[in-house]
Design an enzyme around this catalytic site. Sequence first.
Site, PDB file in Angstrom:
ATOM      1  N   GLU A   1       1.007  -0.934  -0.082  1.00 26.00           N
ATOM      2  CA  GLU A   1      -0.002  -0.239  -0.003  1.00 26.00           C
ATOM      3  C   GLU A   1       0.740   1.603   0.266  1.00 26.00           C
ATOM      4  O   GLU A   1       0.711   2.138  -0.275  1.00 26.00           O
ATOM      5  CB  GLU A   1      -0.855  -0.292   1.179  1.00 26.00           C
TER       6      GLU A   1
ATOM      7  N   GLU B   1       4.139 -10.027   0.139  1.00 28.41           N
ATOM      8  CA  GLU B   1       3.012 -10.550   0.133  1.00 28.41           C
ATOM      9  C   GLU B   1       2.881 -10.111  -0.992  1.00 28.41           C
ATOM     10  O   GLU B   1       2.786  -9.055  -2.199  1.00 28.41           O
ATOM     11  CB  GLU B   1       3.083  -9.108   0.835  1.00 28.41           C
TER      12      GLU B   1
END
Length: 257
Positions: free
Chosen positions: A100, A170
Amino acid sequence: MARIPLIVGNWKMYKTTAETTDFCLRLKGDLSEATPQQMEVAVAPPFTALAAAAQALRGSSISVSAQDVFWAESGAYTGEVSAKMLADVGCRFAIIGHSERRQYFGETDDSVHKKAAALMKEALIPILCLGETLSERQGGSAFAVVERQTRQGLKGLAPKNPRDLVIAYEPVWAIGTGQTATPEQAQEMQAFIRKLVGELFSFPMSQGVRILYGGSVKPETVVDLMAMDDVDGALVGGASLDVKSFVQIVRGSLAKS
Ligand code: PEP
């Protein structure tokens, strides 16, 4: 060196100080049986709630992590927080390179590298996040992307102990989507990352460093993921916001310890 499983809850931009204190006190009570020899647990609240988390978790083996850091020691950097400041409020870890932050805040491999070095200088443990996007996976470049992120993030660093560093694989397509990578996909990439760590540092370092999986981990998926040889824990977003589901994830991982 044995790799002690590590579960980290990334709270993103959720929870006030009062909510943090309530969560941490409940977590501390629920996990009083898990010792640091068996397993490590950390929560990563927003900057504003780090001190409240450290205070509430005092006397337990549960650690506090930041979600980001700036690499300079101090200076005219409005809005930023240094590694020394994180150590001062009681952090043990800091997440860096989260997708993010790469996507919305211009984080690059170079800034991630500077942040890792700044954290190590203060004896804080970086949790270096990396992973490919869906189009990179579909286009066949997932391994090249992860190799670049690993090499550029870690180049020139000199961790003395495998515990001085944590890596979190991730896959971006799995974060917040409910679509967890299969245990085999996680294993394949995490074995690859471990091999790269061996090339960058040393074989003992590669065998001792913890590599977490992150991306829609839930109580129902954690056991199969943790059964994989190269999955040493989890970085949990959404499912870490609820004490019950976070505790279930920790308990599901205890089988590996
Ligand atoms: C994360 O924020 O690192 C993460 C893995 O989120 P989620 O578990 O919600 O996919």
